[in-house]
Design a protein around this motif. Structure first.
Motif, PDB file in Angstrom:
ATOM      1  N   ALA A  95       2.378   0.223   4.865  1.00 24.25           N
ATOM      2  CA  ALA A  95       2.962   1.142   5.386  1.00 24.25           C
ATOM      3  C   ALA A  95       2.905   2.464   4.557  1.00 24.25           C
ATOM      4  O   ALA A  95       2.598   2.541   3.287  1.00 24.25           O
ATOM      5  N   ALA A  96       2.557   3.784   5.034  1.00 25.92           N
ATOM      6  CA  ALA A  96       2.584   4.784   4.553  1.00 25.92           C
ATOM      7  C   ALA A  96       3.620   5.737   5.394  1.00 25.92           C
ATOM      8  O   ALA A  96       4.135   5.657   6.345  1.00 25.92           O
ATOM      9  N   THR A  97       3.696   6.999   4.630  1.00 21.87           N
ATOM     10  CA  THR A  97       4.620   8.255   5.271  1.00 21.87           C
ATOM     11  C   THR A  97       3.829   9.492   5.739  1.00 21.87           C
ATOM     12  O   THR A  97       2.734   9.569   4.931  1.00 21.87           O
ATOM     13  N   GLU A  98       4.317  10.159   6.422  1.00 22.01           N
ATOM     14  CA  GLU A  98       3.687  11.629   6.863  1.00 22.01           C
ATOM     15  C   GLU A  98       3.642  12.576   5.500  1.00 22.01           C
ATOM     16  O   GLU A  98       2.871  13.516   5.433  1.00 22.01           O
ATOM     17  N   ASP A  99       4.764  12.038   4.697  1.00 18.62           N
ATOM     18  CA  ASP A  99       4.659  13.051   3.475  1.00 18.62           C
ATOM     19  C   ASP A  99       3.882  12.301   2.175  1.00 18.62           C
ATOM     20  O   ASP A  99       4.229  12.814   1.107  1.00 18.62           O
ATOM     21  N   GLY A 100       3.106  11.388   2.292  1.00 16.88           N
ATOM     22  CA  GLY A 100       2.171  10.951   1.271  1.00 16.88           C
ATOM     23  C   GLY A 100       2.593  10.010   0.428  1.00 16.88           C
ATOM     24  O   GLY A 100       2.324   9.877  -0.747  1.00 16.88           O
ATOM     25  N   LYS A 101       3.589   9.048   0.945  1.00 13.78           N
ATOM     26  CA  LYS A 101       3.931   7.992   0.158  1.00 13.78           C
ATOM     27  C   LYS A 101       3.535   6.500   0.740  1.00 13.78           C
ATOM     28  O   LYS A 101       3.041   6.707   1.902  1.00 13.78           O
ATOM     29  N   MET A 102       3.285   5.577  -0.007  1.00 14.34           N
ATOM     30  CA  MET A 102       2.836   4.221   0.523  1.00 14.34           C
ATOM     31  C   MET A 102       3.756   3.203   0.000  1.00 14.34           C
ATOM     32  O   MET A 102       4.288   3.221  -0.946  1.00 14.34           O
ATOM     33  N   VAL A 103       3.836   2.097   0.981  1.00 12.37           N
ATOM     34  CA  VAL A 103       4.815   0.923   0.510  1.00 12.37           C
ATOM     35  C   VAL A 103       4.056  -0.304   0.623  1.00 12.37           C
ATOM     36  O   VAL A 103       2.964  -0.457   1.752  1.00 12.37           O
ATOM     37  N   ASN A 104       3.891  -1.083  -0.362  1.00 12.89           N
ATOM     38  CA  ASN A 104       3.342  -2.371  -0.572  1.00 12.89           C
ATOM     39  C   ASN A 104       4.096  -3.400  -0.769  1.00 12.89           C
ATOM     40  O   ASN A 104       5.176  -3.314  -1.753  1.00 12.89           O
ATOM     41  N   ILE A 105       4.197  -4.425  -0.152  1.00 12.42           N
ATOM     42  CA  ILE A 105       4.979  -5.820  -0.260  1.00 12.42           C
ATOM     43  C   ILE A 105       3.938  -6.991  -0.843  1.00 12.42           C
ATOM     44  O   ILE A 105       2.722  -7.011  -0.207  1.00 12.42           O
ATOM     45  N   ASP A 106       4.382  -7.788  -1.807  1.00 15.02           N
ATOM     46  CA  ASP A 106       3.463  -8.561  -2.480  1.00 15.02           C
ATOM     47  C   ASP A 106       4.319  -9.820  -2.758  1.00 15.02           C
ATOM     48  O   ASP A 106       5.269  -9.982  -2.878  1.00 15.02           O
ATOM     49  N   GLY A 107       3.385 -10.951  -2.536  1.00 11.43           N
ATOM     50  CA  GLY A 107       4.003 -12.497  -3.206  1.00 11.43           C
ATOM     51  C   GLY A 107       3.723 -12.728  -4.756  1.00 11.43           C
ATOM     52  O   GLY A 107       4.777 -13.287  -5.127  1.00 11.43           O
ATOM     53  N   THR A 108       2.361 -12.816  -4.915  1.00 12.16           N
ATOM     54  CA  THR A 108       2.066 -13.167  -6.234  1.00 12.16           C
ATOM     55  C   THR A 108       2.283 -11.972  -7.209  1.00 12.16           C
ATOM     56  O   THR A 108       2.024 -12.054  -8.473  1.00 12.16           O
ATOM     57  N   GLY A 109       2.024 -10.736  -6.629  1.00 10.98           N
ATOM     58  CA  GLY A 109       2.020  -9.479  -7.680  1.00 10.98           C
ATOM     59  C   GLY A 109       0.571  -9.076  -8.065  1.00 10.98           C
ATOM     60  O   GLY A 109       0.510  -7.932  -8.615  1.00 10.98           O
ATOM     61  N   ASN A 110      -0.167  -9.863  -7.722  1.00 12.70           N
ATOM     62  CA  ASN A 110      -1.692  -9.268  -8.297  1.00 12.70           C
ATOM     63  C   ASN A 110      -2.187  -8.100  -7.514  1.00 12.70           C
ATOM     64  O   ASN A 110      -3.052  -7.275  -8.265  1.00 12.70           O
ATOM     65  N   ARG A 111      -1.792  -7.986  -6.269  1.00 15.76           N
ATOM     66  CA  ARG A 111      -2.261  -6.793  -5.490  1.00 15.76           C
ATOM     67  C   ARG A 111      -1.558  -5.447  -5.883  1.00 15.76           C
ATOM     68  O   ARG A 111      -2.124  -4.535  -6.214  1.00 15.76           O
ATOM     69  N   VAL A 112      -0.279  -5.681  -6.039  1.00 14.42           N
ATOM     70  CA  VAL A 112       0.573  -4.460  -6.334  1.00 14.42           C
ATOM     71  C   VAL A 112       0.279  -4.103  -7.848  1.00 14.42           C
ATOM     72  O   VAL A 112       0.327  -3.039  -8.098  1.00 14.42           O
ATOM     73  N   GLY A 113       0.188  -5.153  -8.770  1.00 10.42           N
ATOM     74  CA  GLY A 113       0.188  -5.049 -10.153  1.00 10.42           C
ATOM     75  C   GLY A 113      -1.107  -4.152 -10.467  1.00 10.42           C
ATOM     76  O   GLY A 113      -1.040  -3.491 -11.173  1.00 10.42           O
ATOM     77  N   SER A 114      -2.328  -4.569  -9.444  1.00 18.03           N
ATOM     78  CA  SER A 114      -3.560  -3.808  -9.831  1.00 18.03           C
ATOM     79  C   SER A 114      -3.568  -2.591  -9.472  1.00 18.03           C
ATOM     80  O   SER A 114      -4.265  -1.664  -9.830  1.00 18.03           O
ATOM     81  N   SER A 115      -2.873  -2.252  -8.308  1.00 13.14           N
ATOM     82  CA  SER A 115      -2.590  -0.975  -7.858  1.00 13.14           C
ATOM     83  C   SER A 115      -1.979   0.100  -8.632  1.00 13.14           C
ATOM     84  O   SER A 115      -2.048   1.483  -8.368  1.00 13.14           O
ATOM     85  N   LEU A 116      -1.433  -0.117  -9.858  1.00 14.44           N
ATOM     86  CA  LEU A 116      -0.573   0.552 -10.731  1.00 14.44           C
ATOM     87  C   LEU A 116      -1.210   0.988 -11.845  1.00 14.44           C
ATOM     88  O   LEU A 116      -1.140   1.832 -12.485  1.00 14.44           O
ATOM     89  N   PHE A 117      -1.976   0.076 -12.483  1.00 11.18           N
ATOM     90  CA  PHE A 117      -2.573   0.066 -13.840  1.00 11.18           C
ATOM     91  C   PHE A 117      -3.866  -0.410 -14.148  1.00 11.18           C
ATOM     92  O   PHE A 117      -4.268  -1.641 -13.728  1.00 11.18           O
ATOM     93  N   GLY A 118      -4.617   0.120 -15.076  1.00  8.39           N
ATOM     94  CA  GLY A 118      -5.735  -0.809 -15.671  1.00  8.39           C
ATOM     95  C   GLY A 118      -7.433  -0.566 -15.153  1.00  8.39           C
ATOM     96  O   GLY A 118      -8.057  -0.940 -15.685  1.00  8.39           O
TER      97      GLY A 118
END
Length: 203
Positions: A95-118
């Protein structure tokens, strides 16, 4: 919703932001931008609908933990770890917001982990229908629309997959919503681009 204001909001939050009317146009753009490098992917129905792994593999080395793409000798976790070493990483947003934020939910963490760093660059690719008025409604969508649909698509043995209507905050061993990340601004250290598509896609 004024998509031009949404793009400006993401730009204010330090993302590069692009909009394309169709998934074909978005895929063409990504294929023109990403060439001669190593690309990692987080699991995404949107990316699957775009056939983006196969298209980008024509001019790049692509790594995905999804069973249909990973080498037979690799487990999910092994392939997911390999994506952490890629120059570029591509995922969607629940999901995302009209003011430019995003929300992600993850089970193993590989997806959100890679979205943050590296990675040198991270692309968030999602459709316009995932954009909600505010953060509360974006979280509501991520938890009670995207996650149950994703769990059902993965044939998980969870209450949300069985009923297909909402999150039950279960303790099932196959629960896929173990962490939620809210992307408020672009993370330091990586280029990040939001690619929004006019066609309804994904979960």
């Amino acid at each position: 919703m004024d998509i031009s204001k949404v793009l400006k909001a993401f730009e204010h939050n330090r993302y590069k932001a692009s909009y394309f009317a169709t998934k074909q146009e978005a895929a063409d753009y990504l294929c023109s931008e990403i060439r001669g490098t190593v690309v990692g992917f987080g699991g995404s129905h949107t990316i699957e609908e775009m056939d983006l792994v196969n298209r980008l593999a024509e001019n790049n080395t692509c790594i995905s933990p999804e069973m249909k793409y990973r080498p037979a000798e690799k487990t999910f976790n092994e392939a997911a770890l390999d994506t952490y070493m890629t120059d570029v990483f591509i995922l969607s947003a629940n999901a995302a917001t009209e003011d430019g934020k995003m929300v992600n939910i993850d089970g193993t963490g590989n997806r959100v982990g890679s979205s943050l760093f590296g990675h040198r660059k991270v692309y968030f690719v999602f459709s316009e229908n995932k954009i909600m008025p505010d953060l509360d409604s974006a979280i509501e969508r991520a938890r009670n629309v995207a996650s149950p649909m994703n769990a059902k698509g993965l044939e998980c043995k969870t209450p949300c997959a069985a009923a297909g209507n909402k999150c039950y905050d279960c303790s099932s061993p196959e629960r896929i919503c173990n962490a939620m990340v809210i992307h408020m601004k672009r993370m330091e250290g990586s280029e990040m681009e939001v690619v929004i598509i006019g066609e309804g896609m994904g979960y």
